[in-house]
Design a protein around this motif. Sequence first.
Motif, PDB file in Angstrom:
ATOM      1  N   GLN A   1       0.843  -1.185   0.000  1.00  0.00           N
ATOM      2  CA  GLN A   1       0.000   0.000   0.000  1.00  0.00           C
ATOM      3  C   GLN A   1       0.885   1.245   0.000  1.00  0.00           C
ATOM      4  O   GLN A   1       1.644   1.480   0.939  1.00  0.00           O
ATOM      5  CB  GLN A   1      -0.912  -0.006   1.234  1.00  0.00           C
ATOM      6  CG  GLN A   1      -1.938   1.110   1.253  1.00  0.00           C
ATOM      7  CD  GLN A   1      -2.960   0.900   2.350  1.00  0.00           C
ATOM      8  OE1 GLN A   1      -3.692  -0.093   2.360  1.00  0.00           O
ATOM      9  NE2 GLN A   1      -3.020   1.829   3.285  1.00  0.00           N
TER      10      GLN A   1
ATOM     11  N   GLN B   1      -4.205  -4.476   0.439  1.00  0.00           N
ATOM     12  CA  GLN B   1      -5.373  -5.340   0.637  1.00  0.00           C
ATOM     13  C   GLN B   1      -5.562  -6.278  -0.560  1.00  0.00           C
ATOM     14  O   GLN B   1      -5.192  -5.964  -1.693  1.00  0.00           O
ATOM     15  CB  GLN B   1      -6.615  -4.482   0.827  1.00  0.00           C
ATOM     16  CG  GLN B   1      -6.569  -3.605   2.060  1.00  0.00           C
ATOM     17  CD  GLN B   1      -7.776  -2.683   2.146  1.00  0.00           C
ATOM     18  OE1 GLN B   1      -8.515  -2.497   1.180  1.00  0.00           O
ATOM     19  NE2 GLN B   1      -7.987  -2.090   3.317  1.00  0.00           N
TER      20      GLN B   1
ATOM     21  N   ARG C   1     -10.749   1.075  -1.693  1.00  0.00           N
ATOM     22  CA  ARG C   1     -10.050   0.428  -0.588  1.00  0.00           C
ATOM     23  C   ARG C   1     -11.046   0.138   0.529  1.00  0.00           C
ATOM     24  O   ARG C   1     -11.907   0.963   0.848  1.00  0.00           O
ATOM     25  CB  ARG C   1      -8.930   1.339  -0.070  1.00  0.00           C
ATOM     26  CG  ARG C   1      -8.102   0.744   1.057  1.00  0.00           C
ATOM     27  CD  ARG C   1      -6.968   1.697   1.409  1.00  0.00           C
ATOM     28  NE  ARG C   1      -6.170   1.190   2.523  1.00  0.00           N
ATOM     29  CZ  ARG C   1      -6.460   1.410   3.805  1.00  0.00           C
ATOM     30  NH1 ARG C   1      -7.529   2.119   4.137  1.00  0.00           N
ATOM     31  NH2 ARG C   1      -5.682   0.913   4.769  1.00  0.00           N
TER      32      ARG C   1
ATOM     33  N   LYS D   1     -12.383  -0.139   4.144  1.00  0.00           N
ATOM     34  CA  LYS D   1     -12.079   0.640   5.341  1.00  0.00           C
ATOM     35  C   LYS D   1     -11.413  -0.239   6.396  1.00  0.00           C
ATOM     36  O   LYS D   1     -11.657  -1.445   6.467  1.00  0.00           O
ATOM     37  CB  LYS D   1     -13.346   1.274   5.880  1.00  0.00           C
ATOM     38  CG  LYS D   1     -13.896   2.352   4.942  1.00  0.00           C
ATOM     39  CD  LYS D   1     -15.092   3.070   5.524  1.00  0.00           C
ATOM     40  CE  LYS D   1     -15.548   4.194   4.595  1.00  0.00           C
ATOM     41  NZ  LYS D   1     -16.705   4.951   5.127  1.00  0.00           N
ATOM     42  N   ASP D   2     -10.578   0.389   7.201  1.00  0.00           N
ATOM     43  CA  ASP D   2      -9.740  -0.346   8.151  1.00  0.00           C
ATOM     44  C   ASP D   2     -10.547  -1.243   9.081  1.00  0.00           C
ATOM     45  O   ASP D   2     -10.151  -2.387   9.350  1.00  0.00           O
ATOM     46  CB  ASP D   2      -8.904   0.635   8.981  1.00  0.00           C
ATOM     47  CG  ASP D   2      -7.815   1.302   8.156  1.00  0.00           C
ATOM     48  OD1 ASP D   2      -7.464   0.742   7.095  1.00  0.00           O
ATOM     49  OD2 ASP D   2      -7.326   2.370   8.557  1.00  0.00           O
TER      50      ASP D   2
ATOM     51  N   TYR E   1     -11.360  -4.565   7.633  1.00  0.00           N
ATOM     52  CA  TYR E   1     -10.229  -5.377   7.159  1.00  0.00           C
ATOM     53  C   TYR E   1      -9.259  -5.624   8.317  1.00  0.00           C
ATOM     54  O   TYR E   1      -8.067  -5.769   8.132  1.00  0.00           O
ATOM     55  CB  TYR E   1      -9.506  -4.644   6.007  1.00  0.00           C
ATOM     56  CG  TYR E   1      -8.779  -5.558   5.054  1.00  0.00           C
ATOM     57  CD1 TYR E   1      -9.463  -6.264   4.083  1.00  0.00           C
ATOM     58  CD2 TYR E   1      -7.401  -5.700   5.126  1.00  0.00           C
ATOM     59  CE1 TYR E   1      -8.797  -7.100   3.203  1.00  0.00           C
ATOM     60  CE2 TYR E   1      -6.718  -6.537   4.245  1.00  0.00           C
ATOM     61  CZ  TYR E   1      -7.422  -7.237   3.289  1.00  0.00           C
ATOM     62  OH  TYR E   1      -6.767  -8.069   2.422  1.00  0.00           O
ATOM     63  N   ASP E   2      -9.793  -5.685   9.501  1.00  0.00           N
ATOM     64  CA  ASP E   2      -8.971  -5.646  10.709  1.00  0.00           C
ATOM     65  C   ASP E   2      -8.548  -7.016  11.218  1.00  0.00           C
ATOM     66  O   ASP E   2      -7.517  -7.139  11.867  1.00  0.00           O
ATOM     67  CB  ASP E   2      -9.732  -4.898  11.805  1.00  0.00           C
ATOM     68  CG  ASP E   2      -8.854  -4.571  12.989  1.00  0.00           C
ATOM     69  OD1 ASP E   2      -7.717  -4.132  12.764  1.00  0.00           O
ATOM     70  OD2 ASP E   2      -9.288  -4.776  14.134  1.00  0.00           O
TER      71      ASP E   2
ATOM     72  N   ARG F   1     -10.297 -10.461   6.491  1.00  0.00           N
ATOM     73  CA  ARG F   1      -9.449 -10.505   5.297  1.00  0.00           C
ATOM     74  C   ARG F   1      -9.743 -11.758   4.474  1.00  0.00           C
ATOM     75  O   ARG F   1      -9.712 -11.726   3.240  1.00  0.00           O
ATOM     76  CB  ARG F   1      -7.980 -10.444   5.722  1.00  0.00           C
ATOM     77  CG  ARG F   1      -7.606  -9.097   6.344  1.00  0.00           C
ATOM     78  CD  ARG F   1      -6.131  -8.941   6.570  1.00  0.00           C
ATOM     79  NE  ARG F   1      -5.659  -9.629   7.757  1.00  0.00           N
ATOM     80  CZ  ARG F   1      -5.622  -9.108   8.974  1.00  0.00           C
ATOM     81  NH1 ARG F   1      -6.072  -7.870   9.185  1.00  0.00           N
ATOM     82  NH2 ARG F   1      -5.149  -9.784  10.018  1.00  0.00           N
TER      83      ARG F   1
ATOM     84  N   TYR G   1     -16.299   0.605   2.203  1.00  0.00           N
ATOM     85  CA  TYR G   1     -15.104   0.964   1.432  1.00  0.00           C
ATOM     86  C   TYR G   1     -15.238   2.370   0.871  1.00  0.00           C
ATOM     87  O   TYR G   1     -16.334   2.924   0.757  1.00  0.00           O
ATOM     88  CB  TYR G   1     -14.818  -0.050   0.332  1.00  0.00           C
ATOM     89  CG  TYR G   1     -15.952  -0.296  -0.647  1.00  0.00           C
ATOM     90  CD1 TYR G   1     -16.069   0.453  -1.809  1.00  0.00           C
ATOM     91  CD2 TYR G   1     -16.890  -1.308  -0.419  1.00  0.00           C
ATOM     92  CE1 TYR G   1     -17.083   0.222  -2.720  1.00  0.00           C
ATOM     93  CE2 TYR G   1     -17.914  -1.552  -1.329  1.00  0.00           C
ATOM     94  CZ  TYR G   1     -18.009  -0.781  -2.475  1.00  0.00           C
ATOM     95  OH  TYR G   1     -19.007  -1.012  -3.369  1.00  0.00           O
TER      96      TYR G   1
ATOM     97  N   TYR H   1      -9.719   5.151  -2.934  1.00  0.00           N
ATOM     98  CA  TYR H   1      -8.317   5.356  -2.549  1.00  0.00           C
ATOM     99  C   TYR H   1      -7.595   6.229  -3.573  1.00  0.00           C
ATOM    100  O   TYR H   1      -6.862   7.137  -3.223  1.00  0.00           O
ATOM    101  CB  TYR H   1      -7.615   4.007  -2.397  1.00  0.00           C
ATOM    102  CG  TYR H   1      -6.312   4.109  -1.654  1.00  0.00           C
ATOM    103  CD1 TYR H   1      -6.255   4.661  -0.381  1.00  0.00           C
ATOM    104  CD2 TYR H   1      -5.131   3.648  -2.217  1.00  0.00           C
ATOM    105  CE1 TYR H   1      -5.057   4.759   0.314  1.00  0.00           C
ATOM    106  CE2 TYR H   1      -3.931   3.741  -1.529  1.00  0.00           C
ATOM    107  CZ  TYR H   1      -3.895   4.296  -0.255  1.00  0.00           C
ATOM    108  OH  TYR H   1      -2.707   4.406   0.426  1.00  0.00           O
TER     109      TYR H   1
END
Length: 470
Positions: free
Chosen positions: A228, A249, A356, A358-359, A362-363, A368, A392, A395
Amino acid sequence: MSRSVGTSPLAQKLRQRFAHEINHFARAEDGVMLALVMMMMLIMFTVAGVGVDLMRTEMERTRLQQTVDSAALAAAHKDNTLQPKQVVMDYFAKANLASYISEDDITIGGVGLSTSVTVDLSAEVQTPFLKNLGFPTFTVPAIGRAEQAYGNSEVSLVLDISGSMDENNRMTRLHTAANEFVDTVINSDSRDRVSLSLVPYTGDVNIGWDLMSRLNVRQVHSYSYCVQLTPADFSTTAVNPGDHYLQGQHFSHVDSGFNYISCPTQSYETVTPHSQNASALKSQINQLTGRERTSIHIGVKWGVALLDQAFRPVITSLVDASKIDEAFRGRPADNGSQTLKVLVVMTDGINTQTNRIKDFAYDTPDMRAHWAKWAMSDWEYDVDSSVRDDLYDVYYTGTMADSLLQNICTAAKNEGIIIYSIGFEIDDTSAAQMELCASSPSHFYRVEGVSISDAFASIARQLQQLRLTL
């Protein structure tokens, strides 16, 4: 009785006339400028003669230098089968300049497969006017050197493998053109001198485990090996192994089958750094197929990173592990060194939008794993279209990607990297971006159909061209 002697009237008259003429001559001004005029004319003729001799000498010097350059180039050419000195002497004979040169003025050198020819002479040019003033000749030096050699070169070949490349036989034509490029750049003459790095790109670049494991990347999954990058990363050509990066990701925008995906997963889709194995490179190229999206700026970023001196510890580690030839230890060479650094980037489209996750979504490993199985479109179309803003965001927009592309191209050119760009069946918008990225308008190729082979061939020939020095 004395007697005076008289003067006859005729004699007296003659004396008077003679005195008058003498007096008139003394006072007369006729012809007084003649001597000055004669002196000035002599000076003018002398100056004109000097000018003629100087002009003739300069013309002869120009002819000499042109002949020196042409003869050295011809003698050093790899296709020349004659003795280099013989070629040089023949060039001078054909130019009617043979009297100015001898074989002692020619030096033949070169290391290995390279040939260098140096011609260094001093010619005595006759001076018809000035010889009467003690200068019978002028000494005219002429020196030139030509070398047929690759020197040390580092080339990054950045190839578009976005989904549109599968249309109109573009990918098949790319295979042919890129293979020919590899064969021209990597050959017996370039052994241990020219390294070629292959960078396939789509919505991202999979740099592979060998590279990622040698960088300071926080790894969060093992599905693929993209990194990234932030906008700031595009202001420099460097990817420093000591800097912190986050693994990219792994997801698909629209394809549930994960065939069309931004971070490709196949081994032949990963970066190959500093290789001279033409067979392996061509085999990899021939397997390339279209994936998802287009991020030209990311492809260029990794292409120039492989040419930047900051990447040397990574390449050294790969040499130590016998994954890169020992001949390439110490690469990439120092920025600004004599090593030729070249980037060739090809695209068939424009930069597209990249999303992308969002965090928070995808934590964890389970999250994942979910995104490695289900495409974004599955949520949007099959679950709830309103989740777009929740799960999302964007990005890179296409406009932002174009700006970052120009940033990284400018950074590369500032480091002395030569950029060739190829637009393959592109529109005017993309053409403007690719031309601006290139080192100059002449380094940009806009081609259609099979002409892509001509573009790659032209670039390859330029990389091989003779260099005239001195």
